[in-house]
Design a protein around this motif. Structure first.
Motif, PDB file in Angstrom:
ATOM      1  N   GLU A 138      37.696  34.235  50.074  1.00 45.76           N
ATOM      2  CA  GLU A 138      37.629  35.859  49.674  1.00 45.76           C
ATOM      3  C   GLU A 138      38.848  36.093  48.817  1.00 45.76           C
ATOM      4  OE1 GLU A 138      37.139  34.855  52.825  1.00 45.76           O
ATOM      5  OE2 GLU A 138      35.693  35.920  53.528  1.00 45.76           O
ATOM      6  N   GLY A 139      39.801  35.117  48.879  1.00 47.62           N
ATOM      7  CA  GLY A 139      41.031  35.287  47.578  1.00 47.62           C
ATOM      8  C   GLY A 139      40.884  34.563  46.208  1.00 47.62           C
ATOM      9  N   ARG A 140      39.723  33.992  46.278  1.00 45.31           N
ATOM     10  CA  ARG A 140      39.480  33.198  45.099  1.00 45.31           C
ATOM     11  C   ARG A 140      39.243  34.295  43.818  1.00 45.31           C
ATOM     12  NH1 ARG A 140      38.102  28.430  44.259  1.00 45.31           N
ATOM     13  NH2 ARG A 140      37.334  28.125  46.354  1.00 45.31           N
ATOM     14  N   ARG A 141      39.669  33.740  42.570  1.00 45.75           N
ATOM     15  CA  ARG A 141      39.459  34.568  41.409  1.00 45.75           C
ATOM     16  C   ARG A 141      38.892  33.634  40.346  1.00 45.75           C
ATOM     17  NH1 ARG A 141      43.948  38.200  39.503  1.00 45.75           N
ATOM     18  NH2 ARG A 141      44.268  36.505  38.267  1.00 45.75           N
ATOM     19  N   ILE A 142      37.963  33.851  39.623  1.00 45.55           N
ATOM     20  CA  ILE A 142      37.291  33.018  38.679  1.00 45.55           C
ATOM     21  C   ILE A 142      36.917  33.871  37.120  1.00 45.55           C
ATOM     22  CG2 ILE A 142      34.879  31.925  38.234  1.00 45.55           C
ATOM     23  CD1 ILE A 142      34.459  31.879  41.016  1.00 45.55           C
ATOM     24  N   ALA A 143      37.369  33.054  36.345  1.00 49.45           N
ATOM     25  CA  ALA A 143      37.214  33.388  34.953  1.00 49.45           C
ATOM     26  C   ALA A 143      36.454  32.543  34.184  1.00 49.45           C
ATOM     27  CB  ALA A 143      38.728  33.485  34.369  1.00 49.45           C
ATOM     28  N   PHE A 144      35.579  32.902  33.158  1.00 47.77           N
ATOM     29  CA  PHE A 144      34.968  32.396  32.468  1.00 47.77           C
ATOM     30  C   PHE A 144      35.078  32.379  30.946  1.00 47.77           C
ATOM     31  CE2 PHE A 144      32.093  33.820  35.799  1.00 47.77           C
ATOM     32  CZ  PHE A 144      31.724  32.151  36.242  1.00 47.77           C
ATOM     33  N   LEU A 145      35.370  31.468  30.220  1.00 44.90           N
ATOM     34  CA  LEU A 145      35.586  31.077  28.772  1.00 44.90           C
ATOM     35  C   LEU A 145      34.245  31.428  28.121  1.00 44.90           C
ATOM     36  CD1 LEU A 145      37.611  31.012  26.520  1.00 44.90           C
ATOM     37  CD2 LEU A 145      37.348  28.561  26.594  1.00 44.90           C
ATOM     38  N   LEU A 146      33.830  32.036  27.002  1.00 48.52           N
ATOM     39  CA  LEU A 146      32.800  32.564  26.352  1.00 48.52           C
ATOM     40  C   LEU A 146      32.939  31.392  25.041  1.00 48.52           C
ATOM     41  CD1 LEU A 146      32.166  35.993  26.728  1.00 48.52           C
ATOM     42  CD2 LEU A 146      31.531  34.363  28.396  1.00 48.52           C
TER      43      LEU A 146
END
Length: 193
Positions: free
Chosen positions: A113-121
């Protein structure tokens, strides 16, 4: 189109930066206010974005990534599903084979629940996976199409290696149904109805 146009929006690099720093960089990027522009439709741009993310003009690939990134800043999706390039004075249709963008890299911090995810486009932009930028898994004629909402109705299809990274996280954490948490929201990794 001016071939000497300088690169005004260099791509964001994921390597070596925390998600907090990446989020700050993404927030500082100022995009044109295309949602505020309401010109009359003026026709077709003679442009197409292929499923692999290649931009074409009159059937030929646009060879300068900086030019495609510039066009991406004035792209939006209309309520009827059409993709358009829009400026204060004109609106031109653009054909999009699948999604406007591709998510080509992923960065993850935290757990469960503490995870953060980012995507590079593929345009060099960054999208944080959260309630405002949700993940959806669609069943298309070519198979599953994992997508993240970007902006103005536009989506980015996740490259297969990026989707597999998400699947590895889901399997390692044992979430049921299989899925991932990001920024306090759970995203199932199964096709929606």
């Amino acid at each position: 189109m001016d071939a000497a146009m300088p690169e005004s929006r260099p791509p964001i690099e994921l390597r070596g930066l925390s998600l907090a720093h990446l989020q700050k960089l993404a927030a500082e990027r100022r995009l044109p206010p295309v949602e505020q522009w309401t010109p009359e439709r003026c026709g077709h741009s003679a442009m197409r974005i292929a499923r692999d993310g290649t931009w074409y003009h009159e059937g030929s690939p646009i060879g300068r990534p900086a030019m495609a990134r510039l066009f991406a800043t004035v792209l939006r999706r209309e309520k009827d599903g059409r993709h358009v390039l829009v400026t204060p004075v004109e609106k031109l249709d653009i054909d999009v084979d699948s999604t406007a963008f591709r998510a080509i890299e992923m960065r993850s911090e935290g757990e469960r629940e503490g995870r953060r995810i980012a995507f590079l486009l593929d345009t060099g932009d960054l999208v944080m996976l959260d309630k405002d930028h949700p993940l959806a898994i669609l069943q298309e004629e070519y198979g599953l199409s994992p997508r993240v909402a970007v902006r103005h109705g536009l989506e980015a299809e996740l490259a297969r290696p990026v989707y597999y990274e998400l699947a590895e996280i889901a399997l390692a954490e044992g979430n049921q149904p299989p899925g991932v948490w990001s920024n306090g929201t759970f995203f199932p990794l199964e096709a929606g109805e």
